[in-house]
Design an enzyme around this catalytic site. Structure first.
Site, PDB file in Angstrom:
ATOM      1  N   ASP A 262     -20.462  -6.585  24.721  1.00 29.24           N
ATOM      2  CA  ASP A 262     -20.764  -6.189  26.108  1.00 29.24           C
ATOM      3  C   ASP A 262     -20.619  -4.676  26.215  1.00 29.24           C
ATOM      4  OD1 ASP A 262     -20.115  -7.710  29.266  1.00 29.24           O
ATOM      5  OD2 ASP A 262     -20.557  -5.602  28.926  1.00 29.24           O
TER       6      ASP A 262
ATOM      7  N   ASP B 284     -26.993  -6.182  28.995  1.00 28.02           N
ATOM      8  CA  ASP B 284     -26.073  -5.421  28.129  1.00 28.02           C
ATOM      9  C   ASP B 284     -25.125  -6.325  27.339  1.00 28.02           C
ATOM     10  OD1 ASP B 284     -24.191  -6.212  30.076  1.00 28.02           O
ATOM     11  OD2 ASP B 284     -23.098  -4.324  29.894  1.00 28.02           O
ATOM     12  N   GLU B 285     -25.512  -7.581  27.146  1.00 31.16           N
ATOM     13  CA  GLU B 285     -24.568  -8.543  26.586  1.00 31.16           C
ATOM     14  C   GLU B 285     -25.279  -9.479  25.612  1.00 31.16           C
ATOM     15  OE1 GLU B 285     -21.948 -11.856  28.757  1.00 31.16           O
ATOM     16  OE2 GLU B 285     -22.973 -10.453  30.064  1.00 31.16           O
TER      17      GLU B 285
END
Ligand code: TTP
Ligand code: MG
Length: 361
Positions: free
Chosen positions: A17, A115-116
């Site tokens: 993350d 974003d993960e």
């Protein structure tokens, strides 16, 4: 490359993350604002602005600013911050670059948000080797995208996700299989992904505050409060999670499974569960703009014997009613009076409607 090295080896899952993602990209692109409180979101208009904070740098978090906070409140807390409007196109490019680094490892990658991502890095063979790979990935993201991230490595997706959040920002937390219970035990129940406001509050009302409280709670007591979700909650608290890292690019199928708290042949309980699965799968289809052609129901009976049945429809559909009637039909043909342990629903033969294209049905 992405198969488990052996049936008895634990899986090794990595969860990544990015730290304060939108703000991090902005600070990389504009070095003059690096290290300052940076708030990405709506225009604060001198304190009277409407809208919310998308995210903010850790320097802004020190003032109490958080994602989803009204921008007017953020302005009261930190009027001197650098305020920026989101540049989604730019963040999508940065995200693509980072996901490209993950895919470049050759392991199975599941992107779960901008974003993960999860990676199934089981083939590295050991948690020591996993730690080295994770450290390399951090370095590569730093070098190529110019931002920091936090990584968690663990035997399951849930624990890996909790681990990536554990020492955020710019962290790497490895939880080996034997350490999972001690790692989870003292954490607040809300650290378990999916335990949000309502479930968290209900658990706390029952005096269940830590993950250890939940793990050691009598399952019948949980069933009384949470019905069919009880088993999932309990399993998560014990660190058990069989869910796989599923490639999302060019999705081939969407599936959802659940385990009953106790093996059951109760028609109402089974009907309620398939209804829940139908809703979950329909929601995922809607989220991804997908239509299905094939429906599969998978039943695992007591004693671990599994059976699946599929049905292909004439056209593509995306509606709950069609999925419900097909799933119901398949389920009836699979239920032969035996008790059921686990129930799963999958849709495949997926088709994505292009932007602007009229719906066919
Ligand atoms: P997150 O990963 O939740 O947050 P983050 O990356 O900003 O911060 P960190 O992970 O270090 O805690 O979300 C990723 C991006 O998604 C975030 O940069 C901005 C966007 N986002 C919103 O627009 N609104 C929100 O409420 C949240 C939580 C995130
Ligand atoms: Mg993030």
């Amino acid at each position: 490359m992405s198969e488990n090295p052996g049936a008895t080896s634990p899986r090794i899952i990595l969860h990544a993350d990015m730290d304060c993602f939108y703000a991090a990209v902005e600070m990389h692109d504009h070095p003059e604002i690096a290290g300052k409180p940076v708030i990405v979101g709506a225009d604060p208009q001198g304190g009277s602005g409407r809208g919310v904070v998308s995210t903010c740098s850790y320097e802004a978090r020190a003032f109490g600013v958080r994602s989803a906070m009204p921008i007017s409140q953020a302005y009261r807390l930190c009027p001197d911050a650098v305020y920026l409007r989101p540049d989604m196109a730019r963040y999508a490019v940065a995200s693509g670059e980072i996901m490209g680094i993950f895919r470049g490892t050759g392991y199975r990658v599941q992107q779960v948000s901008i974003d993960e991502a999860f990676l199934d890095i089981s083939p590295v063979g050991s948690f020591d080797a996993a730690r080295d790979l994770a450290a390399q990935l951090k370095q590569e993201i730093r070098a190529r995208a110019g931002i920091n991230c936090s990584l968690g490595v663990a035997p399951t997706k849930i624990v890996a996700k909790i681990a990536s959040d554990f020492h955020k920002p710019d962290s790497l937390t490895v939880v080996e299989p034997n350490d999972v219970p001690a790692f989870l035990a003292p954490m607040p129940v809300r650290k378990i992904p999916g335990i949000g406001g309502k479930t968290g509050a209900l658990l706390e009302d029952l005096g269940i505050k830590t993950i250890d409280d939940l793990a050691s709670c009598n399952i019948q007591r949980l069933i009384g409060a949470f019905g069919r979700s009880a088993a999932l909650l309990h399993e998560a608290a014990l660190g058990h999670d069989e869910s796989e890292v599923v490639e999302r690019d060019g999705v081939k199928s969407i599936s959802k499974e659940t385990t009953f708290a106790c093996d059951t042949d109760d028609a109402d309980e089974i009907a309620a569960t398939i209804e829940w699965l139908v809703r979950e799968v329909t929601q995922s289809l809607a989220d991804e703009g997908l239509h299905f052609k094939t429906v599969t129901v998978r039943v695992r009976y007591e004693g671990f014997v599994s059976k699946t049945k599929s049905k292909s429809l004439l056209h593509h559909h995306n509606d709950e009613a069609t999925l419900r009637s097909s799933a119901g039909e398949l389920l009836r043909s699979l239920c032969e009076g035996q008790k059921i342990r686990r129930l799963g629903l999958r849709v495949s033969g997926l088709w994505k409607q292009d932007a602007g294209q009229q719906t066919l049905f």
